[in-house]
Scaffold this active site. Structure first.
Site, short mmCIF file in Angstrom:
data_model
loop_
_atom_site.label_atom_id
_atom_site.label_comp_id
_atom_site.label_asym_id
_atom_site.label_seq_id
_atom_site.Cartn_x
_atom_site.Cartn_y
_atom_site.Cartn_z
N GLU A 122 0.83 -1.20 0.00
CA GLU A 122 0.00 0.00 0.00
C GLU A 122 0.87 1.26 0.00
O GLU A 122 1.31 1.71 1.05
CB GLU A 122 -0.92 0.00 1.24
CG GLU A 122 -1.82 1.22 1.28
CD GLU A 122 -2.76 1.24 2.50
OE1 GLU A 122 -2.65 0.36 3.37
OE2 GLU A 122 -3.59 2.16 2.56
N LYS A 151 -2.53 -2.02 -3.19
CA LYS A 151 -3.58 -1.19 -2.60
C LYS A 151 -3.21 0.28 -2.81
O LYS A 151 -2.54 0.89 -1.96
CB LYS A 151 -3.73 -1.53 -1.11
CG LYS A 151 -4.72 -0.65 -0.37
CD LYS A 151 -5.10 -1.27 0.96
CE LYS A 151 -5.97 -0.35 1.77
NZ LYS A 151 -6.62 -1.03 2.88
N GLY A 177 -10.06 8.84 2.85
CA GLY A 177 -10.70 10.05 3.36
C GLY A 177 -11.79 10.58 2.44
O GLY A 177 -12.42 11.60 2.74
N ARG A 195 -12.22 3.57 6.23
CA ARG A 195 -13.23 4.55 6.65
C ARG A 195 -14.52 4.50 5.83
O ARG A 195 -15.61 4.66 6.37
CB ARG A 195 -12.63 5.96 6.60
CG ARG A 195 -11.69 6.23 7.75
CD ARG A 195 -10.80 7.41 7.48
NE ARG A 195 -9.76 7.10 6.51
CZ ARG A 195 -8.86 7.97 6.07
NH1 ARG A 195 -8.88 9.21 6.51
NH2 ARG A 195 -7.93 7.61 5.21
P1 13P Z 1 -9.03 4.03 4.20
O1 13P Z 1 -9.94 3.33 3.21
O2 13P Z 1 -9.78 4.65 5.35
O3 13P Z 1 -8.08 4.95 3.52
O4 13P Z 1 -8.18 2.90 4.91
C1 13P Z 1 -7.60 1.93 4.16
C2 13P Z 1 -6.40 1.45 4.85
O5 13P Z 1 -6.24 0.28 5.08
C3 13P Z 1 -5.37 2.43 5.24
O6 13P Z 1 -4.18 1.77 5.53
#
Ligand code: 13P
Length: 338
Positions: free
Chosen positions: A186, A228, A272, A300
């Protein structure tokens, strides 16, 4: 290139099968792996007393949502939750697996300030990671997550920050595959700032180029890896707005320019964006042809409404679960057309 000799065929096939299952539409991944600090501040904001028990109860509420597995292929847990139990006494990873959902584990230890790179961070957690991964795998983890954060601003992202983070992501991914754990890599380019969508596209592309190069150097098998990424969007303080068609077009073009076709799949973070916007953007992506499945790995945008609806009240568990189901369903529908 090709897979390194240290990996046997059975290991590689197991990694590929798990990676494909993680991104097989119409399902996506639920990110419920907030660190103790982040989860505590989210509970506090929702008016829930901060405690290990309330963090546990919140995750139990999410996981026991009826029919979760219809839209969720995997759940990312934090170390704290991985070691906790449901109220019926079962361990979290075992309870997740019993739902026909893959248990995952966040293994990085957070982003820390990078030396000689003001305003930029590098994610830590490599020390002892081989042993930790072996232990998590023995206790049921099928995949892992490591998040790097990249900021856009004056002179940022620097080559220094991108290289440091790409290198750490690659070392983490190789260690995962050694333990037959699928790495989610990610590299999040943050939305924060007043930058244009063009700047986001450039930064995302540059970071992905560094990442793919480092993954290759480290011998990581891309068909056993899930990316990701962020979506390509204007900065949250830019005053610009990009609709779903534009976000989808810019995002897919950026990914296509960099990612090898062999990658198992792409599961976007929400970063966000509001839940509705994240879903609309994800749906618009499906109109584009890509060599890899495009699905979601939202935090989120899936769990935000559930936390608000539940806010720590045992009598509101069903309301919290309904709020989660109400976000899983449209995201699953969004990717079902692909
Ligand atoms: P968000 O979808 O809230 O950005 O979180 C994904 C996530 O795993 C952040 O590391």
């Amino acid at each position: 290139m090709g897979p390194p000799q240290v990996k046997g065929r059975a290991m590689i096939e197991a990694l590929h099968a798990t990676a494909q299952e993680m991104v097989r539409r119409p399902r996506g991944i639920l990110a419920a792996d907030e660190s103790i600090g982040t989860m505590s501040s989210r509970l506090e904001k929702a008016g829930v007393p901060v405690s290990g028990e309330n963090r546990r109860a919140y995750r139990e509420m999410l996981l026991t949502t009826p029919n979760l597995s219809s839209g969720i292929s995997g759940v990312i847990l934090s170390d704290e939750t991985f070691n906790q139990k449901l109220s019926d006494g079962r361990d979290f990873p075992a309870a997740v697996a019993a739902l026909n959902i893959l248990p995952g584990i966040k293994v990085d230890t957070g982003a820390k300030e990078l030396a000689f790179a003001p305003g930029e961070k590098v994610t830590e957690g490599l020390d002892g990671l081989r042993e930790r991964l072996r232990d998590y795998a023995a206790r049921g983890a099928r995949f892992a997550k490591w998040r790097a954060v990249i900021t856009i601003g004056d002179g940022r992202p620097s080559r220094r920050a991108m290289r440091a983070n790409a290198h750490a992501l690659a070392r983490y991914a190789a260690l995962c595959q050694e333990s037959i754990v699928v790495p989610i890599v990610e590299p999040e380019v943050l939305m924060d700032g007043d930058h244009t969508i063009d700047r986001c596209a450039q930064a995302t592309r540059a970071m992905l180029e560094h990442l793919i190069e480092e993954l290759d150097e480290a011998g990581v098998d891309l068909a056993g890896t899930v990316l990701k990424p962020n979506m390509v969007v204007p900065g949250s303080e830019s005053g610009q707005h990009a609709g779903p068609e534009e976000v989808a077009e810019r995002t897919v073009a950026t990914l296509r320019a960099v990612l090898p076709a062999s990658l198992a799949g792409v599961a976007f973070l929400s970063g966000g964006q509001s839940p509705e916007v994240a879903t609309a953007n994800l749906a618009a992506m499906q109109k584009h042809e890509t060599p890899w499945p495009l699905t979601f790995s939202f935090g989120r945008a899936l769990v935000g409404p559930a936390l608000t609806a539940w806010h720590g009240e045992p009598s509101l568990i069903t309301a919290g679960q309904q709020a989660l189901a109400d976000r899983v369903e449209p995201n699953s529908a969004a990717v079902a057309v692909g």
